[in-house]
Motif scaffolding. Structure first.
Motif, PDB file in Angstrom:
ATOM      1  N   ASP A  12       0.805  -1.224   0.000  1.00 43.84           N
ATOM      2  CA  ASP A  12       0.000   0.000   0.000  1.00 43.84           C
ATOM      3  C   ASP A  12       0.841   1.278   0.000  1.00 43.84           C
ATOM      4  O   ASP A  12       0.327   2.355  -0.301  1.00 43.84           O
ATOM      5  CB  ASP A  12      -0.907   0.039   1.233  1.00 43.84           C
ATOM      6  CG  ASP A  12      -1.864  -1.137   1.292  1.00 43.84           C
ATOM      7  OD1 ASP A  12      -2.161  -1.722   0.236  1.00 43.84           O
ATOM      8  OD2 ASP A  12      -2.306  -1.474   2.406  1.00 43.84           O
ATOM      9  N   SER A  16      -0.036   5.433  -1.128  1.00 45.67           N
ATOM     10  CA  SER A  16      -0.209   6.328   0.015  1.00 45.67           C
ATOM     11  C   SER A  16       0.766   7.503  -0.068  1.00 45.67           C
ATOM     12  O   SER A  16       0.378   8.658   0.146  1.00 45.67           O
ATOM     13  CB  SER A  16      -0.004   5.563   1.328  1.00 45.67           C
ATOM     14  OG  SER A  16      -0.971   4.545   1.460  1.00 45.67           O
ATOM     15  N   ASN A  20      -0.504  11.447  -0.532  1.00 48.27           N
ATOM     16  CA  ASN A  20      -0.177  12.395   0.539  1.00 48.27           C
ATOM     17  C   ASN A  20       0.686  13.539   0.037  1.00 48.27           C
ATOM     18  O   ASN A  20       0.397  14.707   0.313  1.00 48.27           O
ATOM     19  CB  ASN A  20       0.525  11.670   1.691  1.00 48.27           C
ATOM     20  CG  ASN A  20      -0.447  10.956   2.599  1.00 48.27           C
ATOM     21  OD1 ASN A  20      -1.030  11.554   3.485  1.00 48.27           O
ATOM     22  ND2 ASN A  20      -0.648   9.671   2.358  1.00 48.27           N
ATOM     23  N   TRP A  35      -3.796   6.699   4.534  1.00 50.24           N
ATOM     24  CA  TRP A  35      -3.292   5.394   4.100  1.00 50.24           C
ATOM     25  C   TRP A  35      -4.257   4.850   3.066  1.00 50.24           C
ATOM     26  O   TRP A  35      -5.448   4.678   3.332  1.00 50.24           O
ATOM     27  CB  TRP A  35      -3.176   4.443   5.283  1.00 50.24           C
ATOM     28  CG  TRP A  35      -2.353   3.257   4.941  1.00 50.24           C
ATOM     29  CD1 TRP A  35      -2.805   2.002   4.683  1.00 50.24           C
ATOM     30  CD2 TRP A  35      -0.935   3.213   4.805  1.00 50.24           C
ATOM     31  NE1 TRP A  35      -1.747   1.175   4.395  1.00 50.24           N
ATOM     32  CE2 TRP A  35      -0.586   1.899   4.464  1.00 50.24           C
ATOM     33  CE3 TRP A  35       0.077   4.157   4.933  1.00 50.24           C
ATOM     34  CZ2 TRP A  35       0.725   1.498   4.255  1.00 50.24           C
ATOM     35  CZ3 TRP A  35       1.373   3.774   4.720  1.00 50.24           C
ATOM     36  CH2 TRP A  35       1.697   2.455   4.400  1.00 50.24           C
ATOM     37  N   ILE A  36      -3.752   4.598   1.867  1.00 45.31           N
ATOM     38  CA  ILE A  36      -4.591   4.191   0.747  1.00 45.31           C
ATOM     39  C   ILE A  36      -4.199   2.790   0.299  1.00 45.31           C
ATOM     40  O   ILE A  36      -3.037   2.538  -0.012  1.00 45.31           O
ATOM     41  CB  ILE A  36      -4.458   5.199  -0.409  1.00 45.31           C
ATOM     42  CG1 ILE A  36      -4.927   6.569   0.090  1.00 45.31           C
ATOM     43  CG2 ILE A  36      -5.225   4.733  -1.623  1.00 45.31           C
ATOM     44  CD1 ILE A  36      -4.930   7.652  -0.921  1.00 45.31           C
ATOM     45  N   LYS A  60      -1.584   7.036   9.366  1.00 42.06           N
ATOM     46  CA  LYS A  60      -2.755   6.180   9.147  1.00 42.06           C
ATOM     47  C   LYS A  60      -3.999   6.620   9.902  1.00 42.06           C
ATOM     48  O   LYS A  60      -4.835   5.801  10.264  1.00 42.06           O
ATOM     49  CB  LYS A  60      -2.433   4.724   9.493  1.00 42.06           C
ATOM     50  CG  LYS A  60      -1.460   4.060   8.570  1.00 42.06           C
ATOM     51  CD  LYS A  60      -1.359   2.576   8.923  1.00 42.06           C
ATOM     52  CE  LYS A  60      -0.391   1.872   8.027  1.00 42.06           C
ATOM     53  NZ  LYS A  60      -0.327   0.446   8.327  1.00 42.06           N
ATOM     54  N   THR A  63      -7.926   5.995   6.720  1.00 38.15           N
ATOM     55  CA  THR A  63      -7.655   4.815   5.910  1.00 38.15           C
ATOM     56  C   THR A  63      -8.715   4.714   4.820  1.00 38.15           C
ATOM     57  O   THR A  63      -9.908   4.851   5.078  1.00 38.15           O
ATOM     58  CB  THR A  63      -7.644   3.534   6.764  1.00 38.15           C
ATOM     59  OG1 THR A  63      -8.855   3.452   7.502  1.00 38.15           O
ATOM     60  CG2 THR A  63      -6.456   3.539   7.716  1.00 38.15           C
TER      61      THR A  63
END
Length: 175
Positions: A12, A16, A20, A35-36, A60, A63
């Motif tokens: 991930d 993320s 960001n 958090w993707i 995180k 999410t």
């Protein structure tokens, strides 16, 4: 942290970091607050300021694309769709489960702290949709501030859009 959890986080991480650093101020982005999950579909064009977080920031805290209720079938990929001049604001912690679509067509999406939405839900803002603190949304819920059409009244085009504001401590059940 076990090896499997480590590998899942590693999978991930690129998406993320990408999200960001393209949308948040540098100091916030360094903490990776959003958090993707790897299979989330992101907009083709992301810009600084499209996303904001007010208050304290930690890793995180938000999410996107995480697993929802066990036993749900047919979960599609999570999507974030942000048109130019769109804003997605977070006040604190938030959890957006897999299969959800967050779409903003030049409007504002605002999420209070403790926001949680279960799988396969759609939130689509043309003007403004605002959620208070501790809002819980079940699976397969569709919230939209416009139907995408307009009316013509006395020869004048009228948009069919109104802001939606959902207060604190609200639960919206499935379907």
């Amino acid at each position: 942290m076990g090896i499997s959890r480590f590998l899942l986080n590693l999978r991930d991480l690129p998406k993320s970091v990408y999200f960001n650093f393209l949308t948040l101020p540098f100091k916030q982005a360094c903490k990776l607050p959003i958090w993707i999950k790897y299979n989330t579909i992101l907009p083709k064009k992301l810009e600084k300021g499209m996303c904001s977080i007010s208050g304290g920031v930690h890793s995180k805290m938000i999410t996107i694309g995480i697993y929802g209720s066990p036993g749900l079938v047919g979960c599609k990929k999570t999507q974030i769709i942000l048109a130019p001049n769109s804003k997605m604001n977070f006040v604190g912690t938030a959890q957006i489960c897999e299969g959800c679509t967050r779409r903003c067509d030049g409007g504002i999406l605002s999420f209070g702290t403790g926001f949680s939405v279960n799988s396969n839900s759609i939130i689509w803002s043309t003007e403004k949709i605002e959620f208070g603190d501790d809002v819980l949304i079940g699976y397969y819920v569709y919230i939209r501030d416009s139907d995408g059409h307009y009316l013509i009244e006395n020869g004048i085009k009228k948009e069919c859009t109104k802001p939606i504001i959902i207060s604190n401590h609200v639960w919206i059940g499935a379907y």
